[in-house]
Design an enzyme around this catalytic site. Structure first.
Site, mmCIF file in Angstrom:
data_model
loop_
_atom_site.group_PDB
_atom_site.id
_atom_site.type_symbol
_atom_site.label_atom_id
_atom_site.label_comp_id
_atom_site.label_asym_id
_atom_site.label_seq_id
_atom_site.Cartn_x
_atom_site.Cartn_y
_atom_site.Cartn_z
ATOM 1 C CB SER A 95 -1.014 -0.211 1.194
ATOM 2 O OG SER A 95 -2.002 1.046 0.918
ATOM 3 C CG ASP A 131 -5.958 -3.014 -3.962
ATOM 4 O OD1 ASP A 131 -7.064 -2.372 -3.338
ATOM 5 O OD2 ASP A 131 -4.888 -2.654 -3.792
ATOM 6 C CG HIS A 149 -5.308 -2.547 -0.274
ATOM 7 N ND1 HIS A 149 -4.722 -1.829 -1.388
ATOM 8 C CD2 HIS A 149 -4.829 -2.033 0.789
ATOM 9 C CE1 HIS A 149 -3.791 -1.031 -0.882
ATOM 10 N NE2 HIS A 149 -3.939 -0.868 0.354
#
Length: 673
Positions: A496, A583, A615
């Site tokens: 991320s 995601d 994600h």
């Protein structure tokens, strides 16, 4: 040497592949032991004390299990998920229903499911498409129902409904036509407060009376306090509202507000860090203990009600511990205890006799493996900020376990996501894995991280790729100066925001890192902000204030300057990218944009795509596959050890749209895929 490594068996892979990391015959910890399913996890006790529950595999997929508290050996599975692990579940207040949330393929459209304890019957409680459930209120005073928010009417906003747990009936309570980002209910499940985002990135808090939101805000929070101020909830009598509040101070304090008069008092505060977790009495809702997490977590009691328990548990578990559940009578707790070099162990705690009974170890196969400790360190940034960080050294590199390296070894800078989150002390499978492969691992709370005071968080505003990146560079310099590593043997890795930091490192400072591993990281901040999920609408202004406003020329220029995509032609070192196709936060296009840009310039990059992930990689078979590719990639880059890829990729859903030839062993592992 590389051919020897790839041909080695797991047993023989403990042999060192490069003199830079020579450390003797330390056994190699298999990837599946660290990243496969835990044997059990998430232990809880039912509110009535009659049942124990946990998650454990059923045919390789984590499901919820149930056992009589009097006989844990009589456990049986209560759910039947066959593909995606159940990662979050909880008890209804009446102990009749086990509730869990689940999405599809990582799309984060979480729906609520309930399992009747008596019959085993399972029911979808929020039967809607493309809907994400929120829990608004659960109370022991109203045992048969809960309050939930669902965004099935408008994807951007959640309406409040009362859910009858026995029948599954949803009854509208408050329709969210005023763009409110959240709601607060009291112990009678009456909605008492509503939150709404402000144009400055802060929030206004409104009183709700008879399910109608008043027009004038009761409390106002500006941007500076927006990540460290929020209402925690009411006591069960509705007379006191607790806040975590940084207004008028740097670190967030625990505040109690008298609802009738509006007066506030400070219950707890610490100049080092924000008040974090709390323990509230299940019957009254009064806060009885809290944590402060600076270098390590520290539990402190409020008053005398559980002071003896906190003292006992602090002494018994010198690492981290937390209470995962309490009976309504408050006579029994389930405790999860974690040390940095030992995975979680769950205990049943009988308060009357201060007696602990071990329920289970989450990963018993790790017993006897060469796990190593994590050491908290504080690193000074170039402009004087304290960067709370965590260093993990390979076995044999810190002979006396004082947290200082006896010699330099290659290092992985492991960057946390968020960025509005933080690294903390405790067991970290990634640290253990990388250290076992011969690398020092350094995790840094760079500016913008939360929990360490609002000044530190706000120092990251509009600093993506700038001072936030400088903090990571300063940490690398510290590690070199301390003899932990050498400047030519540092990799950067993260997910991320950590993936973004990896791409920033590879583009903005292309010779600093020997290689990079980006997991679901954004490459283009402009397109990232255009594609955030609709239910994040309330937080959009805060993103703009903290990252750059794409609706203004100045903000758009800032976002483009901080986007690694536009400097992809500067990449000089090997790069591995992992992405989930579903995601909703960092779309697949974020990875594909930079892969395409590198392809256009004939710059090598390996791109691994998982069509059934979002994600991050929730399915162990996929996570293990990507980590297999990663450790062989790092082995070529840094000279560390690696367990061969074997059949891990073939067993996963991984696709490699580009660059399999650049990752050692990957082309062979793909076979006919």
């Amino acid at each position: 040497m590389r051919r020897l490594l790839l041909a080695a068996t797991a047993a023989a892979a403990c042999l060192v592949t490069g003199s830079a990391v020579a450390q003797g015959p330390v056994p190699l910890i298999p990837r599946d032991v660290l990243f496969g399913n835990p044997e059990r996890a998430g232990g809880q006790i039912s509110p009535d004390g009659k049942w124990l529950s946990w998650t454990a595999p059923v045919n390789g997929v984590m499901n919820v299990w149930l056992a009589p508290a009097s006989d844990p050996s009589a456990a049986k599975p209560m759910t039947s998920e066959k593909v995606r692990p159940i990662r979050q579940y909880f008890w209804s207040p009446d102990s009749r229903t086990l509730l869990y949330i689940q999405d599809k393929g990582g799309d984060e459209n979480f729906l609520l499911y309930g399992v009747d304890v008596a019959s085993g019957g399972e029911k979808l409680m929020t039967p809607f498409e493309k809907t994400r459930v929120q829990i608004v209120g659960i109370s022991p005073l109203v045992p048969g129902r809960i309050l939930v928010g669902v965004n099935n009417r408008d994807a951007k906003w959640h309406d409040v409904h009362s859910l009858d747990l026995a029948t599954g009936k949803l009854t509208p309570v408050l329709m969210n036509t005023g763009d409110y980002s959240g709601f607060v209910a009291d112990g009678r499940l009456v909605v008492r407060g509503a939150l709404k985002s402000r144009s400055d990135g802060g929030s206004d808090y409104f009183r709700v009376i008879d399910n109608k939101v008043e027009s004038k805000p009761l409390e106002q929070v500006g941007l500076d306090d927006s990540l460290s101020t929020n209402p925690l909830g009411f006591t069960n009598d509705g007379k006191t509202l607790y806040w975590i509040d940084s207004r008028g101070r740097n670190t967030a304090a625990l505040i109690a507000q008298d609802v009738a008069s509006g007066t506030k008092r400070v219950v707890a505060e610490d100049a080092r860090a924000d008040v974090g977790d709390i323990l509230s009495n299940p019957e009254t809702g009064e806060v009885e203990a809290y944590t402060v997490d600076y270098l390590r977590q520290d539990w402190k009691p409020i008053g005398s009600a559980i002071a003896g328990d906190v003292a006992f548990l602090n002494k018994r578990f010198p690492g981290d511990w937390t209470v995962t559940s309490r009976t309504r009578a408050d006579d029994k707790w389930v405790i999860a205890a974690i040390a940095s070099d030992r995975p979680s162990t769950s205990y049943l705690y009988d308060r009357k006799g201060q007696a602990l009974t071990q329920l289970f170890e989450s990963r018993p196969k790790l017993a006897g493996t060469p796990l190593v400790p994590m050491t908290p360190v504080v690193i000074k940034s170039r402009d004087g900020l304290d960067l709370v960080s965590y260093l993990t050294l390979p076995a044999g590199v810190d002979a006396n376990r004082d947290g200082k390296a006896d010699r330099a070894v290659p290092m992985v800078l492991f960057v946390h996501g968020g960025p509005w989150a933080r690294d903390s002390y405790g067991f970290n499978a990634y640290h253990q894995w990388l250290a076992n492969r011969g690398y020092a691992v350094l995790a840094v709370n760079y500016r913008g991280s939360t929990g360490l005071g609002k000044s530190f968080t706000n120092a990251g505003n509009l600093q993506w790729g700038l001072k936030m990146h400088d903090d990571l560079l300063d940490a690398v310099k510290w590690a070199v100066d301390q003899g932990v590593t050498t400047s030519d043997k540092v990799a950067i890795m993260g997910g991320s925001y950590g993936g973004y930091a990896t791409l920033a490192g590879m583009t903005f400072t292309p010779t600093t890192f020997a290689c990079g591993v980006d997991i679901v990281g954004p490459s283009n901040l402009e397109t990232l902000l255009k594609t955030i999920p609709p239910y994040w609408e309330a937080g959009k202004v805060q993103f703009y204030k903290r990252m750059g406003d794409p609706t203004s020329a100045e903000g758009l220029a800032l976002l483009k300057a901080a986007s690694p995509l536009y400097k992809a032609d500067q990449i000089k070192r090997p790069l591995l990218i992992g992405q989930g196709a579903n995601d909703p936060r960092v779309n697949q296009a974020e990875s594909e944009q930079i892969v395409a840009a590198m392809q256009a310039k004939n710059i090598p990059v390996t791109y691994v795509l998982f069509p059934d992930e979002g994600h991050g990689f929730a399915r162990p078979v996929n996570n293990i596959a990507f980590n297999a590719v990663t450790e062989n990639f790092l082995g070529r880059c840094l000279g560390g050890r690696a367990e061969p890829i074997g059949d891990t990729v073939a067993k996963s859903t991984a696709k490699v749209p580009h660059g399999a030839e650049y990752a050692p062993g990957l082309s062979q592992a793909l076979g006919g895929k």
